[in-house]
Scaffold this active site. Sequence first.
Site, short mmCIF file in Angstrom:
data_model
loop_
_atom_site.label_atom_id
_atom_site.label_comp_id
_atom_site.label_asym_id
_atom_site.label_seq_id
_atom_site.Cartn_x
_atom_site.Cartn_y
_atom_site.Cartn_z
N GLY A 171 0.80 -1.22 0.00
CA GLY A 171 0.00 0.00 0.00
C GLY A 171 0.83 1.26 0.00
O GLY A 171 0.40 2.29 -0.52
N GLU A 224 2.57 -8.27 -2.21
CA GLU A 224 1.32 -8.94 -1.82
C GLU A 224 1.28 -10.41 -2.23
O GLU A 224 0.66 -11.24 -1.56
CB GLU A 224 0.12 -8.20 -2.43
CG GLU A 224 -0.16 -6.84 -1.83
CD GLU A 224 0.61 -5.72 -2.50
OE1 GLU A 224 0.31 -4.56 -2.24
OE2 GLU A 224 1.53 -6.03 -3.32
#
Length: 258
Positions: A109, A132
């Site tokens: 993020g 991720e």
Amino acid sequence: MTTEHVHFEVQDGVATLRLDRPPMNALDIAIQDRILELAGEATRREDVRAVILYGGERAFAAGADIKEMREMDHTAMVLRSRALQESFTAVARIPKPVVAAVTGYALGGGCELALCADFRIAADNAKLGQPEILLGLIPGAGGTQRLARLIGPSRAKDLIFTGRQVRADEALAIGLVDRVVPAAEVYEQAHAWASKLAHGPALALRAAKECVDAGMETDIESGLAVERSWFAGLFATEDRERGMRSFVEDGPGKAVFR
């Protein structure tokens, strides 16, 4: 304006949105929601002419709060994922120049937040990436879309498929960041860039940003239509009159815009 983990300060036309959640600025739901609010405020406020995204000297943001995410099931994430994307999209749509001052880690993020800026200045010790996949996931805050548009699909797939981190020099070489400077100078350089543009013609800068961004998401004919509309519209502004008058009377680059 300050909350526990996000600071928002405006000085001489430049707003700094600073993350402050030690040790690594993990982006929990509260911070995501606050980013959405502050992006809206930066958009609305006339005294904000440019924006800096900053995480402090140690880290930009090392990603989402994994402990918080681990407690969420499929239903919870279905309900949350749109809000997550909307908070980052609100930053990308601030109609003013936005620069990310990237220090330390900008992962997951954090990298996706930096991708929402118009320009990225990174410390020579910065590391960026989309890890991720190592959690059995994919980027969910715009990474699969903005990263591919910025550095191309092949390079984006390399980073997303492997989850590997890239150092500042490689990030510069592939176009993930725009400038690499010593770590101690990152915020100073970002502020200099933002301050220069904060004193430019606000409507023309807004027009330029919208034309480029809109053009990247459509065909060239539609993009040219957006450009044509904005180009003609700017002839109704005081800044255009000031800029052209100054050019004729004083030479290029000397106009003072309101």
